[in-house]
Design an enzyme around this catalytic site. Structure first.
Site, PDB file in Angstrom:
ATOM      1  N   ASP A  25      -6.647  66.975   6.246  1.00  0.00           N
ATOM      2  CA  ASP A  25      -5.635  68.033   6.191  1.00  0.00           C
ATOM      3  C   ASP A  25      -5.391  68.408   4.722  1.00  0.00           C
ATOM      4  O   ASP A  25      -4.966  67.568   3.930  1.00  0.00           O
ATOM      5  CB  ASP A  25      -4.339  67.544   6.846  1.00  0.00           C
ATOM      6  CG  ASP A  25      -3.248  68.595   6.819  1.00  0.00           C
ATOM      7  OD1 ASP A  25      -3.529  69.742   7.213  1.00  0.00           O
ATOM      8  OD2 ASP A  25      -2.129  68.287   6.380  1.00  0.00           O
ATOM      9  N   THR A  74      -4.288  75.436   5.333  1.00  0.00           N
ATOM     10  CA  THR A  74      -3.936  74.949   3.986  1.00  0.00           C
ATOM     11  C   THR A  74      -5.180  74.755   3.121  1.00  0.00           C
ATOM     12  O   THR A  74      -5.147  75.008   1.922  1.00  0.00           O
ATOM     13  CB  THR A  74      -3.167  73.615   4.092  1.00  0.00           C
ATOM     14  OG1 THR A  74      -3.894  72.722   4.939  1.00  0.00           O
ATOM     15  CG2 THR A  74      -1.797  73.829   4.684  1.00  0.00           C
ATOM     16  N   THR A  75      -6.288  74.310   3.740  1.00  0.00           N
ATOM     17  CA  THR A  75      -7.534  74.151   2.985  1.00  0.00           C
ATOM     18  C   THR A  75      -8.135  75.522   2.689  1.00  0.00           C
ATOM     19  O   THR A  75      -8.586  75.780   1.568  1.00  0.00           O
ATOM     20  CB  THR A  75      -8.539  73.289   3.778  1.00  0.00           C
ATOM     21  OG1 THR A  75      -7.904  72.071   4.160  1.00  0.00           O
ATOM     22  CG2 THR A  75      -9.770  72.987   2.955  1.00  0.00           C
ATOM     23  N   ASP A  81      -0.045  70.665  13.256  1.00  0.00           N
ATOM     24  CA  ASP A  81      -0.661  71.913  12.805  1.00  0.00           C
ATOM     25  C   ASP A  81      -0.862  72.861  13.989  1.00  0.00           C
ATOM     26  O   ASP A  81      -0.549  74.048  13.905  1.00  0.00           O
ATOM     27  CB  ASP A  81      -2.014  71.632  12.133  1.00  0.00           C
ATOM     28  CG  ASP A  81      -1.856  71.044  10.746  1.00  0.00           C
ATOM     29  OD1 ASP A  81      -0.698  70.912  10.294  1.00  0.00           O
ATOM     30  OD2 ASP A  81      -2.870  70.709  10.117  1.00  0.00           O
TER      31      ASP A  81
END
Length: 524
Positions: free
Chosen positions: A59, A92-93, A385
């Site tokens: 994550d 997020t990545t 998520d």
């Protein structure tokens, strides 16, 4: 003539040095997390320097929050990743990698002597064209409940395919969709309680209606209670101590000591009577309930649950509709919590308390099982998520296709827009399109496929008009994302492009880095 106007040990980096320092930090961070991107992404082990605790995760937000950084530009990328996590819950990545790729392209343009302001203007033109193309490609099925549920299922499955739950993504996608649809359009995930219990395997996890509190019912209390009126409190249930600092009580006989103890007991008995006067049959306290008050409450037929931690009390208050109280003088002003059934249940070897038929009908609990604590922790992050993205999609119902399809679609639109732009800004717009194409390239690289061949085939497919073409990561070919059900939230993709382009613009415009003098600690 240059003159140093700064205090001792304060430093300054100017122009090219400042820009180079910013680019190097941001690119290093992008390279750190890009191997975790996509369904074939790798995990990272995060080990605490002080406690030695380990975390195994892919994550992006978790990785970026855990590392200590000394580079200002890298910290900006961490911040946009946190905003993405707060705003949408996933991506997020992607946002960090896209921002890093935009800066990589900007570095090449600056080496060609193109001014940073020109690059920023070109990026803005490209960003507007990309967002316009993304909006045009978005599909809204909210009018058809069955199709919309399928969209939510596909989004959950796509989100979970890059997580530890990817092997059982069908099972967990259904579980996540059921939990979010119970919220009836709300984005308040506090109604969904996640309880982690090590043991069994991941697919032994389940969704339970109602609220489960990870505490046991008190001694001598019935283990099942119907039509419960619940008083939720945060109060000391110990015999009240003398709280004046430094005070001492002297007694000259054991009889006097017994009198003191009797007075304390009477005081506690009066407090228990005041609690019972609320007409309740269940008392939940955040703090401990000691033996004497517990036995008094049990004699009055009141079920007690002690040491329900702060989060448990807050959430129980939310789902049962009761207020948390600390004083018991005015029962008429206190709002009690209500539920149809309280019972003790077993999960593995642990006893827990389940509240069924709570006032907030949307409340539910996900019980996560797994072989190790690291596995269960990562499963919780993955599920959180998915739940976050789904709850946002219920609000903003449009969806787009994943698997690199949306990025290639935007890249083609930006390339077309760049042809109409005059001057050096066109080079910046083309660079933006190239950065967008890096997302499917990284997805293919992480899976061990020939990324150059696949991405060129994907671009050709989009120019031929196959607008649903994307990377089939299982077969290593170009496939129809619509047929494969690889769907993502429109809000997520939009936020990724906006955040990444804004962060890149901010870093490109840096021409000076000033570092303050370190604070001195005086020796004691």
């Amino acid at each position: 003539m240059s003159m140093n106007i700064f205090g001792a040990e304060a430093t300054e980096e100017k122009a090219e040095n400042a820009r180079l320092s910013s680019f190097v930090g941001a690119l290093a961070l992008g390279d750190l997390v890009k191997s975790t991107l996509g369904p074939k992404g790798m995990n990272k082990i995060l080990q605490s320097g002080s406690t030695g605790d380990i975390n195994v995760t892919n994550d992006g937000a978790t990785i970026l929050k855990a590392i200590q950084l000394d580079n200002a530009a890298a910290k900006i990328l961490v911040n946009i990743s946190k905003v993405q996590d707060d705003e949408v819950g996933d991506g997020t990545t992607s946002v960090c990698v896209l921002a890093a790729e935009l800066l990589r392209e900007a570095e090449k343009l600056i080496a060609m002597k193109i001014h940073p302001q020109t690059i920023v203007e070109g990026f803005r033109i490209a960003s507007a064209a990309a967002l316009q193309a993304l909006e045009k490609a978005a599909i809204d099925n909210s009018a058809d409940p069955a199709q919309f549920r399928q969209d939510l299922f596909n989004i959950a499955r796509t989100t979970l395919s890059s997580k530890v739950l990817s092997q059982d993504k069908e099972y967990f996608a259904n579980l996540a969709v059921d939990a979010v649809l119970r919220l009836k359009g709300s984005t308040d995930l506090d109604h969904i309680q996640i309880i982690k219990k090590v043991g069994e395997k991941l697919t032994d996890s389940y969704l339970d209606e109602g609220f489960i509190l990870d505490k046991t019912i008190g001694i001598n209390c019935p283990k099942r209670l119907e039509n419960a009126n619940i008083l939720i409190a945060n109060t000391s249930m110990d015999t009240d101590k003398i709280k004046i600092f430094g005070a001492r009580v002297k007694v000259d006989s054991t009889g006097k000591l017994a009198e003191l103890e009797r007075a304390e007991r009477e005081k506690m008995k009066a407090k228990v009577d005041a609690i019972a006067g609320h007409g309740i049959n269940c008392f939940v306290n955040r703090q401990l309930i000691y033996n004497y008050p517990e036995s008094l409450l049990a004699d009055k037929g009141i079920v007690t649950i002690e040491h329900a931690d702060f989060e448990g009390v807050e959430r129980l208050s939310l789902v049962t509709g009761g207020e948390i109280v600390s004083t018991f003088d005015r029962p008429d002003l206190v709002k009690l919590g209500r539920c149809e059934l309280i019972e003790e249940i077993m999960i593995g070897e642990d006893k827990l308390t389940k509240f069924s038929g709570v006032a907030a009908g949307e409340a539910c609990t996900v019980v996560l099982r797994g072989s190790t604590s690291q596995m269960v922790d990562e499963a919780e992050r993955s599920l959180h998520d998915a739940l976050s993205v789904l709850s946002q999609t219920v609000k903003e119902t449009r969806t787009v296709l994943g698997g690199g399809c949306a990025e290639m679609l935007m890249s083609v639109a930006v390339d077309n827009a760049a042809r109409t732009v005059t001057g050096k800004k066109a080079l910046a717009a083309e660079a933006f399109a190239h950065a967008l194409r890096q997302i499917p390239t990284i997805l293919a690289d992480n899976a061990g496929y020939d990324s150059s061949d696949l991405v060129m085939k994907l671009r050709a497919a989009h120019y031929e008009g196959r607008m649903d073409a994307g990377l089939d990561m299982n077969e290593g070919t170009i496939g129809s994302m619509k047929a494969l059900g690889v769907t993502e939230s429109y809000k997520l993709k939009r936020q990724v492009v906006i955040s990444a382009s804004e962060a890149a613009e901010m870093i490109i415009r840096v021409d000076d880095i000033l570092r303050a003098t370190p604070r001195r600690r005086e020796a004691v």
